[in-house]
Enzyme design. Sequence first.
Site, PDB file in Angstrom:
ATOM      1  N   ASP A 284       4.531   6.446  -4.290  1.00 13.65           N
ATOM      2  CA  ASP A 284       5.140   5.995  -5.542  1.00 13.65           C
ATOM      3  C   ASP A 284       4.892   6.985  -6.675  1.00 13.65           C
ATOM      4  O   ASP A 284       4.003   7.841  -6.592  1.00 13.65           O
ATOM      5  CB  ASP A 284       4.580   4.626  -5.937  1.00 13.65           C
ATOM      6  CG  ASP A 284       5.373   3.490  -5.323  1.00 13.65           C
ATOM      7  OD1 ASP A 284       6.525   3.739  -4.925  1.00 13.65           O
ATOM      8  OD2 ASP A 284       4.860   2.368  -5.243  1.00 13.65           O
TER       9      ASP A 284
ATOM     10  N   THR B 235      -0.446   7.048  -2.177  1.00 11.26           N
ATOM     11  CA  THR B 235       0.876   6.406  -2.125  1.00 11.26           C
ATOM     12  C   THR B 235       1.980   7.403  -2.416  1.00 11.26           C
ATOM     13  O   THR B 235       1.738   8.469  -3.002  1.00 11.26           O
ATOM     14  CB  THR B 235       0.945   5.252  -3.151  1.00 11.26           C
ATOM     15  OG1 THR B 235       2.239   4.655  -3.112  1.00 11.26           O
ATOM     16  CG2 THR B 235       0.664   5.743  -4.552  1.00 11.26           C
TER      17      THR B 235
ATOM     18  N   THR C  46       1.589   0.255   0.197  1.00 11.34           N
ATOM     19  CA  THR C  46       2.564  -0.708   0.689  1.00 11.34           C
ATOM     20  C   THR C  46       2.107  -1.342   1.998  1.00 11.34           C
ATOM     21  O   THR C  46       1.817  -0.655   2.965  1.00 11.34           O
ATOM     22  CB  THR C  46       3.929  -0.025   0.899  1.00 11.34           C
ATOM     23  OG1 THR C  46       4.320   0.586  -0.319  1.00 11.34           O
ATOM     24  CG2 THR C  46       4.975  -1.032   1.335  1.00 11.34           C
TER      25      THR C  46
ATOM     26  N   ASP D 196      -3.522   3.207   2.046  1.00 14.28           N
ATOM     27  CA  ASP D 196      -2.105   3.111   1.710  1.00 14.28           C
ATOM     28  C   ASP D 196      -1.915   1.994   0.688  1.00 14.28           C
ATOM     29  O   ASP D 196      -2.781   1.143   0.523  1.00 14.28           O
ATOM     30  CB  ASP D 196      -1.286   2.745   2.952  1.00 14.28           C
ATOM     31  CG  ASP D 196      -0.916   3.979   3.761  1.00 14.28           C
ATOM     32  OD1 ASP D 196      -1.065   5.079   3.230  1.00 14.28           O
ATOM     33  OD2 ASP D 196      -0.497   3.818   4.914  1.00 14.28           O
TER      34      ASP D 196
END
Length: 1087
Positions: A683, A681, A441, A439
Amino acid sequence: MRSGISTFTLETETHPDALKPDPGSEEDFVVPDNKFAFSPGQLNKLLNPKSLAALIALGGLPGLETGLRTDVDTGLSLEETELAGCVDGSAPAGSGSHSSEAFYDRKRVFSDNRLPTKKAISFLQLMWQAYYKESVLILLTVAAVISLALGLYETFGVDHGPGAPPSVDWIEGCAICVSIVVVVMVGAVNDYQKDRAFIRLNAKKEARDVKVIRSGKSFSLSVYEILVGDVLHLEPGDLVPADGIFISGHNVKCDESSATGESDQMRKTSAEQVLRLLERGHSDAKDLDPFIISGSKVLEGVGTYLVTSIGINSSYGKILMAMRQEMEATPLQIKLDRLAKGIAKLATAASFLLLLVLTFRLVATFSGSPLGPAEKASRFMDILIVSVTIIVVAVPEGLPLAITLSLAFATTQMVKMNNLVRILKSCETMGNATDVCSDKTGTLTQNKMTVVTGTFGDESFDDKNPGASEGRSAEFATRLTSAQKRLLIESIAINSTAFEGDGGEFGFVGSKTETALLGFAKNVLGMGSLSQERTQAQVVQMLPFDSGRKCMGAVQKLSNGTYRLLVKGASEILLTYCTHVSLPSGDTVLDGTRNTQIKETIQSYAEQSLRTIAIIHKDFPQWPPRGAENPDDSSQAVDLGALLHGMSFIGVVGIQDPIRPGVPEAVAKCQHAGVRVRMVTGDNVVTAKAIATDCGIYTDGIIMEGPEFRKLTDAEMDAALPRLQVLARSSPEDKRILVTRLKQLGGIVAVTGDGTNDGPALKAADIGFSMGIAGTEVAKEASAIILMDDNFASIIVALMWGRAVNDAVQKFLQFQITVNITAMVVAFVTAVEDAEMRSVLTAVQLLWINLFMDSLAALSLSTDFPTNEILDRPPTPRKASIISLTMWKMIIGQAIFQIIATFILHFAGPQFLPYPEKEMRSLIFNMFVWLQIFNQYNNRRLDNKLNIFVNIHKNYYFIGLNFIMVGCQVAIVFFGNRAFSITALNGPQWVISVVVALFCIPWGVAVRLFPDRWFEIGAKFFGKPFVLVYRPLARMTDRVTAKCSLKRWRKKEEKDTASLETATYSGKGKSPAGTIKASGDLEKDVL
């Protein structure tokens, strides 16, 4: 029917058995002195599975409200204690003896929101598990029983004559028993400590606060204090703590994949609206879901719901209870069990052969022998003892202890380095990991969002890059007009679901993005109290986060009577809705030049690994605008989609989630060790690429988005995976697909995850890493190792210690098998050669060499701390042999040296050393022990490098244990005359013993210099006859064992079938009440 529900339009959803107990759950439906209208079992029927029939049978939301004695608007009363009477008034009033206990009856009937503490396995049970799972220990037990029985016979059943020293043959069997007890105790203590550590971690990490309404007031409350009948708030990002029914709210959508396997977002409709839709004949299931499932995650929207099930009665609780399963045998255990079985077969064959040879020799001497029957029986017992000794010598007694000590030592050290190992197999598996899917974050980054850059009209600031031309935020704030500050503060404060509270970033509790913006408003723009800002503003409508448009909004009524829509969200999306830009002079048209400038600013922020958030607004003369009314509520706008046009662009900020210290170095170490690191991710591609580049994950590989990745065919995926480095815009299902495919391609995959939805990927991986701080309970239950500091750099610790565990076991195997081969050959040959059929090494001497010395060696060789050199080699393939070619070379080489040295002293020694036989035998025993002491140093390395003393000065355990071994051997030589059948040695004899043994170290150098390829050719040539004999015998033994096992299994099946046929039926004779046995990994099935 209860109030609030039509009696003529819901027949299609009613069912007479809607609240009927399921087999085995009858106890949940019976509650003595129940002062509520429903039992826990009846409320469970709402979500077992989702059942509108049960909701109708319970009276809908009004019926639940009345039956649970609560209020959907004001929640439970803070003054509630012992309840008087029952809902229908039939029960007598409460006794009053519990009038001072808050919520007494509610807790008595429905319990609290805690799972029962996992029943701790007793220490005796742990000892039993440590024993029967090890086939080597069972084999040792058999050898110990035989040896002890024969030893007791020799001691008490044979007349040794007057003046003879007392027999000590029983010591051998007792010593083996002691070794078994030590191994079992160490393993049990290790498991005991591990289980307690996990319980303590969960008790500390699972506690969190939720927002509840009681007596009409909202406040935060511990998740453990939630009760049935409570009214809870739902906000984006919340992990739902209890089952319930949706009361009201706006656009609430939940991810229920962890509980139901449904990957789609589930839109929630209020219970009263569901019943109205049913009355109209509406049948679309997507619009008829008022059920809030515990363990699910709120993706967007805000609202409230009524709690109906908590603790073990909730869906979340049932998942966690079902996941409490025993773990399967580790790959290392499987390999070592196979090795132990092979050794046992060889030892049994050698023992049987020796027994036959010596028995025939003994029988041949009987004719004309003056020995009586008792003496002949005693001679045969001596032969039997020597034969059993072969088995005892061949079996690696110290092997279970070596594994146990290695794992215990590694896991103890890993806890100090923020790795809590839940599943022991993960230690050795992690040592051979080939891929890590991480991951972003909270793992690669700090998960501490801060506004570091911003552009508002013609003004901007930059706190990220030293010496930036834009200036710092403090200076930027002085350049803003009061109107600009007020617009920014209102846009941030009003349009937010975060709230003031202790423990959050900047004094706010909520999502990281919102707390970062509020921190910016507070520290830079001078915002006062958040609650005062919201109280002073007249908020007309809140528009929850819309995942499709990546934004959320709020509507404020201004003092001039107009309405202002404030929106914040993904900058690249919101810019497309804007036609104007806000400047100090007022709103002006957003022309092409300024639009390009803003796009370039957004792109610049994204390339710096910043999350970009845009703030926009628009004023309306009335609310809701014409054409945007909600058909169910004309005072509200339908959604953001109908409003986002002609907006004014206020500005954009860049929010940074800083990379954790040490992450780039850790990634580089992984790559150097042959472990590929991939970032997974949610994002966007630009931000993901920037962060991956900063971490060192992205070099020149492939970056792919989740929707594109999941559409690939198997062939396309196999071609892309070797170069795939970043998977952006991905879902938990994408991560699971990635992990599964990597494993199918032969990889050993480690995965990091912190959310409930990461459970499937964590279970699918070979090693699952969950986060100790941010991780949910489901993620921690599904993982093998918990990173207690949530830091990717801690994975390197697991990698290094995993390899250290594998190395420790291999080092000991290399040492132990050398001893076993040498001792077995020496005992066999010298016993056959000797006229009295005595081995040059007595049973007690062999026991000392093979048991105590090996146990201490196991401990000393398992205490080497891993060094950075351990990362200089690639991972070991999944199916590789536990004993490598280089190890076999050292084993055979050292065995040859030790056998030759022993035979020279035994057979040729009397010709050039003028010592009596007893002194000669004592000298050989002493030399043999010193051979093992010095051979330890050879076994500190598993490769062909020559420096066997590397870092030895740092391993105090190794040094201390060597002193103990040397001290014990010196004591035995001087004081163990009777027990060990030896005599004290003089100075020259000590020199001979130690110097001859010392030559094994330069001999080890010669063995390492001998080419592996030449050894392989020689091993194949000389080992072929042995293999041709061993394999058929081993197959035959396996077939006999398999047939015996099959017969036992069939008998058990017949017994189980007979039991099932005669089972007692319960209820109304419809179904048997039996026990269901689950096979496989139930935890994985649940998730």
